[in-house]
Write an enzyme that holds these catalytic residues in place. Structure first.
Site, PDB file in Angstrom:
ATOM      1  N   ASP A   9       0.870  -1.192   0.000  1.00 39.63           N
ATOM      2  CA  ASP A   9       0.000   0.000   0.000  1.00 39.63           C
ATOM      3  C   ASP A   9       0.904   1.239   0.000  1.00 39.63           C
ATOM      4  OD1 ASP A   9      -2.390   1.558   0.187  1.00 39.63           O
ATOM      5  OD2 ASP A   9      -2.167   1.697   2.355  1.00 39.63           O
ATOM      6  N   SER A  10       0.285   2.402  -0.135  1.00 39.91           N
ATOM      7  CA  SER A  10       1.042   3.650  -0.043  1.00 39.91           C
ATOM      8  C   SER A  10       1.392   3.979   1.406  1.00 39.91           C
ATOM      9  CB  SER A  10       0.194   4.797  -0.609  1.00 39.91           C
ATOM     10  OG  SER A  10      -1.017   4.873   0.125  1.00 39.91           O
ATOM     11  N   TYR A  41      -1.262   8.345  -2.643  1.00 35.77           N
ATOM     12  CA  TYR A  41      -1.506   7.981  -4.043  1.00 35.77           C
ATOM     13  C   TYR A  41      -2.784   8.634  -4.583  1.00 35.77           C
ATOM     14  CZ  TYR A  41       2.027   4.220  -4.490  1.00 35.77           C
ATOM     15  OH  TYR A  41       3.187   3.501  -4.601  1.00 35.77           O
ATOM     16  N   GLY A  42      -3.734   8.879  -3.684  1.00 37.39           N
ATOM     17  CA  GLY A  42      -5.068   9.280  -4.119  1.00 37.39           C
ATOM     18  C   GLY A  42      -5.152  10.624  -4.801  1.00 37.39           C
ATOM     19  N   CYS A  73      -4.450  -1.722  -1.865  1.00 34.23           N
ATOM     20  CA  CYS A  73      -4.685  -0.302  -2.120  1.00 34.23           C
ATOM     21  C   CYS A  73      -5.649  -0.215  -3.299  1.00 34.23           C
ATOM     22  CB  CYS A  73      -3.353   0.371  -2.458  1.00 34.23           C
ATOM     23  SG  CYS A  73      -3.505   2.080  -2.986  1.00 34.23           S
ATOM     24  N   ASN A  74      -6.797   0.384  -3.060  1.00 35.57           N
ATOM     25  CA  ASN A  74      -7.780   0.508  -4.145  1.00 35.57           C
ATOM     26  C   ASN A  74      -7.272   1.412  -5.257  1.00 35.57           C
ATOM     27  OD1 ASN A  74     -10.785  -0.490  -3.194  1.00 35.57           O
ATOM     28  ND2 ASN A  74      -9.478   0.057  -1.479  1.00 35.57           N
ATOM     29  N   THR A  75      -6.551   2.467  -4.895  1.00 38.30           N
ATOM     30  CA  THR A  75      -6.066   3.404  -5.906  1.00 38.30           C
ATOM     31  C   THR A  75      -5.111   2.684  -6.858  1.00 38.30           C
ATOM     32  OG1 THR A  75      -6.200   5.138  -4.216  1.00 38.30           O
ATOM     33  CG2 THR A  75      -5.033   5.681  -6.243  1.00 38.30           C
ATOM     34  N   CYS A 187     -11.231   2.623  -0.005  1.00 37.88           N
ATOM     35  CA  CYS A 187      -9.820   2.961   0.229  1.00 37.88           C
ATOM     36  C   CYS A 187      -9.439   2.159   1.448  1.00 37.88           C
ATOM     37  CB  CYS A 187      -9.662   4.453   0.510  1.00 37.88           C
ATOM     38  SG  CYS A 187      -8.027   4.883   1.141  1.00 37.88           S
ATOM     39  N   THR A 188      -8.307   1.459   1.388  1.00 31.68           N
ATOM     40  CA  THR A 188      -7.987   0.545   2.485  1.00 31.68           C
ATOM     41  C   THR A 188      -7.674   1.268   3.795  1.00 31.68           C
ATOM     42  OG1 THR A 188      -5.711   0.421   1.646  1.00 31.68           O
ATOM     43  CG2 THR A 188      -7.238  -1.340   0.993  1.00 31.68           C
ATOM     44  N   HIS A 189      -7.424   2.564   3.725  1.00 36.09           N
ATOM     45  CA  HIS A 189      -7.248   3.319   4.964  1.00 36.09           C
ATOM     46  C   HIS A 189      -8.559   3.440   5.755  1.00 36.09           C
ATOM     47  CE1 HIS A 189      -3.364   4.594   3.324  1.00 36.09           C
ATOM     48  NE2 HIS A 189      -3.073   5.126   4.491  1.00 36.09           N
TER      49      HIS A 189
HETATM   50  N1  DGL Z   1      -4.885   3.095   0.809  1.00 37.16           N
HETATM   51  C1  DGL Z   1      -5.000   3.599  -0.513  1.00 37.16           C
HETATM   52  C2  DGL Z   1      -6.269   3.113  -1.204  1.00 37.16           C
HETATM   53  O1  DGL Z   1      -6.789   2.079  -0.872  1.00 37.16           O
HETATM   54  C3  DGL Z   1      -4.739   5.025  -0.844  1.00 37.16           C
HETATM   55  C4  DGL Z   1      -4.308   6.035   0.111  1.00 37.16           C
HETATM   56  C5  DGL Z   1      -3.520   7.141  -0.570  1.00 37.16           C
HETATM   57  O2  DGL Z   1      -2.308   6.983  -0.654  1.00 37.16           O
HETATM   58  O3  DGL Z   1      -4.137   8.131  -1.014  1.00 37.16           O
HETATM   59  O4  DGL Z   1      -6.755   3.719  -2.116  1.00 37.16           O
END
Ligand code: DGL
Length: 261
Positions: A9-10, A41-42, A73-75, A187-189
């Protein structure tokens, strides 16, 4: 010796995917890699996200020879899953918005997709909506703030329902949002903030993420190779005081040591 899996992930968001993997496969050795030098990343372009994801996974898979990679990470997944699979010679499990289970559970046929700005604008999300939620109104909102808040929470800072409330409101206040009953945490966060989001919700909402499904997919792909003695380590792409502050949270997910790539 059982080869580890690599969870990428990021930042710390991938821990919301690692949690269900640990619960299902406690003996699986894990290397958790966070591209915090590229975080977030978003807010990046598709080109930047795809380039970083493929480059870092290329370096790590060559060095670590994992049995399998989870792009947690979805992004990165909605942008670069195809590209990563094309260039890397290892099975890759992606994390894409859980629109299908959310649509299955929705009574009102209005669902929300809460992700990053980069994720919610992806054609991948259009395709998931068309395939699995064609009879639903699918509202979307991209939040950079929730990503920051999840990082802050895991670094030990106080994050409250009041902090997350404006981000949830930006989804619910869209036309039709008053009927929404399911929110996809795309978003996994964001599953790291489920308690705060539930407390901020003006009514009962279902929060849906893909963590458990990804864990089942990993177990299926690894088959009998999913055993071992567990354990894990984390790799970040840049040293920082924030990474130092995350040590406790990382340990609680079985990531005992932190290295810098
Ligand atoms: N955790 C990441 C996701 O699932 C993105 C967070 C980020 O870096 O913006 O999209």
């Amino acid at each position: 010796m059982v080869a580890p899996i690599l969870v990428f992930d990021s930042g710390v968001g991938g821990l919301s995917v690692l949690g269900p993997i640990r619960a299902l496969l406690p003996g699986l050795p894990v290397i958790y890699a966070a591209d915090n030098a590229g975080f977030p990343y978003g807010t990046k372009t598709e080109m930047e996200v795809a380039t970083r994801t493929c480059a870092i996974l290329g370096r790590l898979t060559e060095r670590l020879r994992p049995a399998l990679v989870v792009i947690a990470c979805n992004t990165a997944s909605t942008i670069a899953l195809g590209a990563a699979r094309a260039v890397l010679d290892v099975p890759i499990v992606g994390t894409v918005p859980a629109i299908k289970p959310a649509a299955e559970q929705s009574q009102t046929r209005v669902i929300g997709v809460l992700g990053t700005a980069a994720t919610v604008r992806q054609p991948y999300v259009d395709r998931l909506s068309a395939e699995f939620a064609s009879d639903c109104l699918v509202l979307r909102y991209g939040s950079a703030r929730l990503v920051e808040l999840a990082e802050a929470k895991l670094a030990g800072e106080l994050v409250t329902a009041a902090d997350v409330a404006p981000e949830l409101a930006a989804l619910l206040d869209q036309p039709g949002g008053d009927r929404m009953d399911q929110v996809v945490l795309a978003c996994t966060h964001f599953p790291l903030l489920t308690d705060e989001l539930a407390a901020a919700a003006p009514r009962a909402l279902g929060f849906v993420d893909g963590g458990a499904g990804i864990a089942r997919r990993v177990a299926h792909l690894l088959g009998p190779n999913a055993g071992g003695v567990g354990g894990g380590r984390a790799i970040f792409t840049r040293a920082s005081p924030h990474v130092d502050a995350l040590a406790g949270a990382l340990k609680s997910f079985g990531l005992e040591t932190v290295e810098i790539l």
